[in-house]
Enzyme design. Structure first.
Site, mmCIF file in Angstrom:
data_model
loop_
_atom_site.group_PDB
_atom_site.id
_atom_site.type_symbol
_atom_site.label_atom_id
_atom_site.label_comp_id
_atom_site.label_asym_id
_atom_site.label_seq_id
_atom_site.Cartn_x
_atom_site.Cartn_y
_atom_site.Cartn_z
ATOM 1 N N THR A 1 -4.720 5.184 7.326
ATOM 2 C CA THR A 1 -5.489 4.049 6.762
ATOM 3 C C THR A 1 -5.144 2.796 7.050
ATOM 4 O OG1 THR A 1 -4.234 4.059 4.853
ATOM 5 C CG2 THR A 1 -6.090 5.706 4.905
ATOM 6 N N SER A 2 -4.209 2.607 7.943
ATOM 7 C CA SER A 2 -3.615 1.328 8.341
ATOM 8 C C SER A 2 -4.446 0.571 9.665
ATOM 9 C CB SER A 2 -2.125 1.429 8.585
ATOM 10 O OG SER A 2 -1.527 0.342 8.552
ATOM 11 N N ARG A 3 -3.927 0.842 11.121
ATOM 12 C CA ARG A 3 -4.709 0.481 12.036
ATOM 13 C C ARG A 3 -4.689 1.605 13.019
ATOM 14 N NH1 ARG A 3 -6.315 -2.986 9.013
ATOM 15 N NH2 ARG A 3 -6.250 -4.971 9.452
ATOM 16 N N ILE B 1 0.752 -1.051 -0.027
ATOM 17 C CA ILE B 1 -0.003 0.085 0.064
ATOM 18 C C ILE B 1 0.972 1.254 0.026
ATOM 19 C CG2 ILE B 1 -1.743 1.401 1.073
ATOM 20 C CD1 ILE B 1 -2.810 -1.622 2.359
ATOM 21 N N HIS C 1 -13.575 2.762 8.215
ATOM 22 C CA HIS C 1 -12.612 1.552 7.759
ATOM 23 C C HIS C 1 -13.041 0.992 6.380
ATOM 24 C CE1 HIS C 1 -9.627 -1.848 9.285
ATOM 25 N NE2 HIS C 1 -9.702 -1.912 8.133
ATOM 26 N N GLN C 2 -13.230 1.922 5.603
ATOM 27 C CA GLN C 2 -13.669 1.676 4.231
ATOM 28 C C GLN C 2 -12.369 1.697 3.066
ATOM 29 O OE1 GLN C 2 -16.140 5.472 3.792
ATOM 30 N NE2 GLN C 2 -15.399 5.433 1.659
ATOM 31 N N ALA C 3 -11.297 1.886 3.447
ATOM 32 C CA ALA C 3 -10.217 2.067 2.438
ATOM 33 C C ALA C 3 -10.312 1.107 1.324
ATOM 34 C CB ALA C 3 -9.149 2.445 3.094
ATOM 35 N N PHE C 4 -10.499 -0.226 1.889
ATOM 36 C CA PHE C 4 -10.561 -1.344 1.198
ATOM 37 C C PHE C 4 -11.468 -1.547 0.243
ATOM 38 C CE2 PHE C 4 -13.579 -4.443 2.776
ATOM 39 C CZ PHE C 4 -14.142 -3.647 3.802
ATOM 40 N N GLU D 1 -12.080 1.119 17.360
ATOM 41 C CA GLU D 1 -13.130 0.924 16.356
ATOM 42 C C GLU D 1 -13.913 -0.328 16.402
ATOM 43 O OE1 GLU D 1 -10.576 0.756 12.775
ATOM 44 O OE2 GLU D 1 -11.378 -1.287 12.253
HETATM 45 P P1 NAD Z 1 2.668 -4.834 3.476
HETATM 46 O O1 NAD Z 1 3.077 -6.184 4.542
HETATM 47 O O2 NAD Z 1 2.728 -5.264 1.851
HETATM 48 O O3 NAD Z 1 3.663 -3.655 3.956
HETATM 49 C C1 NAD Z 1 3.653 -3.533 5.199
HETATM 50 C C2 NAD Z 1 5.003 -2.706 5.349
HETATM 51 O O4 NAD Z 1 5.261 -2.029 6.700
HETATM 52 C C3 NAD Z 1 6.253 -3.584 5.141
HETATM 53 O O5 NAD Z 1 7.220 -2.811 4.004
HETATM 54 C C4 NAD Z 1 7.062 -3.753 6.091
HETATM 55 O O6 NAD Z 1 8.428 -3.835 6.172
HETATM 56 C C5 NAD Z 1 6.565 -2.478 6.914
HETATM 57 N N1 NAD Z 1 6.803 -2.494 8.247
HETATM 58 C C6 NAD Z 1 6.842 -3.558 9.340
HETATM 59 N N2 NAD Z 1 7.120 -3.255 10.357
HETATM 60 C C7 NAD Z 1 7.486 -1.867 10.379
HETATM 61 C C8 NAD Z 1 7.778 -0.754 11.306
HETATM 62 N N3 NAD Z 1 8.147 -1.221 12.765
HETATM 63 N N4 NAD Z 1 8.217 0.471 10.918
HETATM 64 C C9 NAD Z 1 8.062 0.605 9.586
HETATM 65 N N5 NAD Z 1 7.576 -0.111 8.775
HETATM 66 C C10 NAD Z 1 7.378 -1.391 9.224
HETATM 67 O O7 NAD Z 1 1.072 -4.438 4.020
HETATM 68 P P2 NAD Z 1 0.061 -3.629 3.236
HETATM 69 O O8 NAD Z 1 -0.672 -4.515 2.095
HETATM 70 O O9 NAD Z 1 0.928 -2.339 2.534
HETATM 71 O O10 NAD Z 1 -0.908 -3.161 4.516
HETATM 72 C C11 NAD Z 1 -0.466 -2.259 5.337
HETATM 73 C C12 NAD Z 1 -1.313 -2.196 6.473
HETATM 74 O O11 NAD Z 1 -2.495 -1.595 6.033
HETATM 75 C C13 NAD Z 1 -1.735 -3.548 6.978
HETATM 76 O O12 NAD Z 1 -0.696 -4.109 7.926
HETATM 77 C C14 NAD Z 1 -3.206 -3.106 7.576
HETATM 78 O O13 NAD Z 1 -3.188 -2.804 8.925
HETATM 79 C C15 NAD Z 1 -3.730 -1.868 6.670
HETATM 80 N N6 NAD Z 1 -4.721 -2.132 5.860
HETATM 81 C C16 NAD Z 1 -5.931 -1.250 6.108
HETATM 82 C C17 NAD Z 1 -6.977 -1.187 5.058
HETATM 83 C C18 NAD Z 1 -8.020 -0.478 5.131
HETATM 84 O O14 NAD Z 1 -9.098 -0.864 4.618
HETATM 85 N N7 NAD Z 1 -7.993 0.671 5.989
HETATM 86 C C19 NAD Z 1 -6.986 -2.399 3.991
HETATM 87 C C20 NAD Z 1 -5.731 -3.205 3.830
HETATM 88 C C21 NAD Z 1 -4.775 -2.998 4.747
#
Ligand code: NAD
Length: 341
Positions: A241-243, A164, A304-307, A272
């Protein structure tokens, strides 16, 4: 995909089912022919009792899959926990391994869906299109209060450059922004594209916009706290948009109150699981922190609608069902990132 024969149909129970889950999974299950049961209940130690002979469960981001729940699932003969999402911070993987339960996820479905939503939040907060929309409907054509800034030439900090983060960096590059990035693994391809990898404090000090794309784990919990916020530029924009728990909610509320944070866009929120994915419009919300956040004019909350795109839901259904079939037929999944335990 070879359908499993009728008399061997594997039963899968879905927790936290929404109407769109049912539509997409039923559509793509025609290739797999599993027996699907859709439960609206969130998985927790009480709702395990709803299982009726299923050997696979399918769960989402706010289902509770801790050690206690996993022990109960093992007693119910669950063999596979299939996450229909990428993040897995809600699952106790050690407990799953202890009880011999496989855990799989959808490592990447549509990184663009999430990255594009992060950009939508930036554009909305900056150009205030949500306010303009309401304003013109009231025949108020004044521009006062809608002043934005050019994204071109601004410095954007990307924390986490996986699927992402990478997709997001491509988008902001198209807007002519300078990109600073932090990840535990540096990406040489991104460096070639002009992304500058640096440390967290450099991002905190230099970025005008910070977007979070790393997973939630022990290292990243409350990554954005009082100390991190104190290093940031006045008027900084923060997008998550992560957690939710990447941000210390009470610290960011304090910083919004004193005016240091200029904009906050959150698609995820620390507490959430009691709120998101439900219609609570007739309820009294007991969570004072979300209420405080929603009261700021410079905070945008989405639930939580980004996906949530057609492409992402298609991929989620196909990959989840494919993961289950692969585990049932060969006890393994070709995509190693999909198999967590
Ligand atoms: P991914 O595994 O492809 O990428 C995660 C990146 O974070 C990796 O490059 C990893 O090396 C890095 N990372 C790990 N620990 C770290 C740290 N301590 N500091 C900095 N970077 C670190 O995952 P992704 O597909 O890119 O997804 C990222 C996050 O997005 C997921 O973990 C999920 O929580 C969130 N997400 C949210 C939605 C949504 O609808 N809002 C949908 C999908 C994913």
């Amino acid at each position: 995909m070879k359908p499993i024969t009728e008399n061997q149909k594997t039963k899968i129970a879905f927790f936290s089912t929404q109407s769109y889950d049912k539509i997409f999974f039923e559509k793509y299950n025609s290739d797999f022919n599993f027996a699907l049961t859709f439960l609206e209940a969130q998985l927790n130690s009480k709702t395990v009792a709803l299982l009726q002979g299923e050997t696979v469960i399918c769960v989402f981001v706010n289902d509770i899959v801790d050690a206690a729940v996993i022990e109960l699932l093992a007693k119910k003969n669950i063999k596979i926990i299939a996450l229909r999402c990428a993040g897995f911070n809600n699952v106790d993987l050690d407990a799953a391994k202890k009880f011999g339960i496989h855990v799989c996820r959808v490592p990447s479905y549509s990184p663009e869906a999430v990255a594009e939503h992060a950009m939508a939040m930036i554009l909305t907060l900056n150009r205030k299109t949500h306010k303009a929309y309401n304003r013109v409907r009231e025949q108020n054509f004044s521009l006062n209060g809608l002043l934005g800034f050019d994204l071109h030439g601004k410095t954007i900090g990307v924390i986490g450059t996986g699927n992402i983060g990478k997709a997001f960096a491509k988008i902001v590059k198209g807007f002519g922004c300078n990109i600073l990035a932090y990840d535990i693994n540096i990406d040489p391809e991104m460096q070639k594209e002009g992304v500058v990898f640096t440390d967290l404090s450099a991002i905190f000090k230099q970025a005008e916009i910070i977007s979070l794309h790393c997973p939630l784990n022990e290292q990243t919990k409350h990554l954005i706290d009082k100390e991190a916020l104190s290093m940031m530029k006045n008027n900084v924009m923060i997008i998550n948009t992560s957690r939710g728990a990447l941000i210390n909610t009470s610290d960011i509320i304090d910083t919004l109150k004193d005016g240091k944070v200029g904009y906050l866009g959150i698609d995820v929120y620390e507490q959430e699981e009691k709120l998101f994915f439900r219609d609570l419009s007739d309820n009294i919300i007991q969570d004072d922190e979300i209420q405080r956040l929603m009261s700021f004019p410079n905070v945008l909350v989405t639930a939580h609608q980004a996906f949530f795109t057609n492409e992402a839901l298609t991929q989620i259904a196909l990959t989840t069902l494919g993961n289950i079939e692969s585990l049932l037929s060969k006890n393994d999944i070709d995509n190693k990132l999909a198999l967590l335990a």
